[in-house]
Design a protein around this motif. Structure first.
Motif, PDB file in Angstrom:
ATOM      1  N   GLY A  68      51.080  36.042  57.229  1.00  0.00           N
ATOM      2  CA  GLY A  68      51.155  37.389  57.782  1.00  0.00           C
ATOM      3  C   GLY A  68      49.787  37.945  58.130  1.00  0.00           C
ATOM      4  N   ARG A  69      49.742  38.768  59.175  1.00  0.00           N
ATOM      5  CA  ARG A  69      48.465  39.278  59.668  1.00  0.00           C
ATOM      6  C   ARG A  69      47.746  40.125  58.634  1.00  0.00           C
ATOM      7  N   ASP A  70      48.448  41.024  58.000  1.00  0.00           N
ATOM      8  CA  ASP A  70      47.806  41.924  57.038  1.00  0.00           C
ATOM      9  C   ASP A  70      47.274  41.161  55.827  1.00  0.00           C
ATOM     10  N   ALA A  71      48.073  40.204  55.354  1.00  0.00           N
ATOM     11  CA  ALA A  71      47.647  39.437  54.188  1.00  0.00           C
ATOM     12  C   ALA A  71      46.418  38.589  54.516  1.00  0.00           C
ATOM     13  N   CYS A  72      46.378  38.019  55.727  1.00  0.00           N
ATOM     14  CA  CYS A  72      45.220  37.207  56.126  1.00  0.00           C
ATOM     15  C   CYS A  72      43.974  38.067  56.280  1.00  0.00           C
TER      16      CYS A  72
ATOM     17  N   ALA B 140      42.707  38.825  52.865  1.00  0.00           N
ATOM     18  CA  ALA B 140      42.023  37.668  52.303  1.00  0.00           C
ATOM     19  C   ALA B 140      40.626  37.518  52.890  1.00  0.00           C
ATOM     20  N   ALA B 141      40.491  37.757  54.207  1.00  0.00           N
ATOM     21  CA  ALA B 141      39.184  37.661  54.854  1.00  0.00           C
ATOM     22  C   ALA B 141      38.222  38.719  54.307  1.00  0.00           C
ATOM     23  N   ILE B 142      38.721  39.923  54.103  1.00  0.00           N
ATOM     24  CA  ILE B 142      37.871  40.995  53.589  1.00  0.00           C
ATOM     25  C   ILE B 142      37.415  40.678  52.161  1.00  0.00           C
TER      26      ILE B 142
ATOM     27  N   ALA C 196      41.344  33.200  63.570  1.00  0.00           N
ATOM     28  CA  ALA C 196      42.789  32.965  63.516  1.00  0.00           C
ATOM     29  C   ALA C 196      43.566  34.254  63.771  1.00  0.00           C
ATOM     30  N   VAL C 197      43.105  35.338  63.159  1.00  0.00           N
ATOM     31  CA  VAL C 197      43.766  36.632  63.392  1.00  0.00           C
ATOM     32  C   VAL C 197      43.647  37.036  64.853  1.00  0.00           C
TER      33      VAL C 197
ATOM     34  N   VAL D 105      47.012  31.098  56.222  1.00  0.00           N
ATOM     35  CA  VAL D 105      45.782  30.488  55.708  1.00  0.00           C
ATOM     36  C   VAL D 105      46.157  29.722  54.447  1.00  0.00           C
ATOM     37  N   ILE D 106      45.754  28.447  54.393  1.00  0.00           N
ATOM     38  CA  ILE D 106      46.088  27.590  53.251  1.00  0.00           C
ATOM     39  C   ILE D 106      44.799  27.018  52.670  1.00  0.00           C
TER      40      ILE D 106
END
Length: 372
Positions: free
Chosen positions: A29-33, A36-38, A56-57, A74-75
């Motif tokens: 999901g976009r928000d979760a990714c 994670a990036a932040i 990726a986003v 993201v894995i």
């Protein structure tokens, strides 16, 4: 045309998002990714995986803006053990594909280690595109110095780049300290060659796995822990005996004779080390895992066969090189290679016969337990 749903996938093979940012994979999901990036940016603002996640986003947003069906994930793998990490990636990718229903993939990577898992991804889903993220840097001397400094401080790079020159200088220093400068080149060539083969054949992963197995046998109280220690001791003695043979018989005639002399002096101890280690596996298999007993037995006999064959072959080879003070004559070398061939065949034959009967016994034992 069939239904198409695209997965924008970023693989973090060394699991920086988990190790540094404490983010559990998979992230979908976009928000979760973005979250994670932040979190990774706050933990390590200079990590290149951070840029790959934002790319990726961005790719995901473009696909959605174009009206395509898309998902983003993201894995992460494993920060210390890439073999376990790759297996984890394969398992989590199956879950993501099943959950999202995607049938094609856009892989976003920062290059390097992440691209080693391309075959794993291609086996799971069709890759329609690969995006490699390259971080721009200031092209000046200060920026170059900063990049080199960061590279050398990275443990993954410093282990490869710094260890080899450091080992070379250390060996030179030791050789001159013991007043044997003539052997400095020989020692360094052998050590550097061994290190390159060690890295080239990925033996570091094998050694790491063996250390984990050794720790596991200790924690579980297995008999093989004792035989592992015995095998290590015999292997060390083998190295010492090989070095002693090299000192006594090598006349500086070339690298090939040097290697054969070393192995000739060490092969008996190396074989004994392998047999001792397999003895522990045989005992543990007999006590706990009957189905693997036949493999443990055949392994010990095959190791014995290889050791006998190798000793006979190397004895014959060295007897024909006219080395000074070498104790094996040409006639005796012919005798050794014949005896080695016969002994090796006998060991292999006996091992195969025992494996057959042990397999039958283990099968009957398993059926008897299942009936109970």
């Amino acid at each position: 045309m069939g239904f198409t749903r695209t997965l924008v996938l970023n693989i973090d093979r060394d699991d920086d998002i988990g190790f540094k940012a404490d983010v559990e994979s998979p992230v979908t999901g976009r928000d979760a990714c973005l979250d994670a990036a932040i979190r990774l940016a706050l933990a390590d603002p200079e990590d290149s995986d951070l840029n790959a996640i934002f790319q990726a986003v961005s790719t995901y947003d473009k696909l959605i803006a174009d009206g395509e069906e898309a998902e983003i994930a993201v894995i992460g793998g494993n920060h210390f053990r890439f073999i376990e990490g790759d297996r984890k990636i394969a398992k989590l990718l199956d879950e993501v594909i099943h959950t999202t229903g995607c049938n094609q993939c856009i892989l976003v990577t920062d290059g390097g280690e992440d691209e080693y898992i391309l075959p794993i991804i291609q086996n799971k889903i069709n890759i329609s595109s690969i995006q490699r993220v390259v971080v721009s840097q200031m092209p000046n001397l200060e920026g170059t110095y900063y990049i080199l400094k960061k590279l050398f401080s990275d443990p993954k790079i410093s282990k490869t780049v710094l260890v080899l020159p450091g080992l070379t200088l250390l060996l030179y220093a030791i050789s001159y300290a013991v007043n044997r400068p003539e052997i400095a080149t020989m020692v360094i060539a052998g050590c550097v060659g061994g290190y390159l083969l060690y890295k080239g054949f990925s033996l570091d992963e094998v050694v790491r796995s063996e250390v984990v197995d050794l720790r596991s046998t200790l924690y579980r109280g297995r008999f093989s822990f004792v035989t592992y220690i015995g095998g290590i001791i015999f292997a060390i003695i083998g190295v010492m005996e090989g070095t002693s043979a090299l000192t006594n018989y090598w006349d500086g005639s070339g690298i090939f004779p040097m290697a054969i002399i070393f192995l000739w002096g060490a092969v008996a101890w190396f074989t004994l080390a392998a047999i001792t280690t397999s003895l522990g596996s045989i005992i543990d298999s007999f006590l706990y895992e009957h189905e693997s007993l036949s493999r443990a037995v055949i392994y010990s006999y095959f190791i014995s066969a290889i050791g006998v064959l190798a000793f006979g072959g190397m004895s014959y080879t060295l007897s024909n090189l006219s080395l000074d003070q070498f104790p094996i004559t040409q006639d005796l070398g012919i005798t050794y290679i014949i005896q080695g061939a016969i002994g090796g065949l006998i060991c292999a034959f006996v091992g195969i016969i025992l494996q057959h009967f042990i397999s039958i016994w283990a099968q009957d034992k398993g059926e008897a337990i299942s009936f109970q």
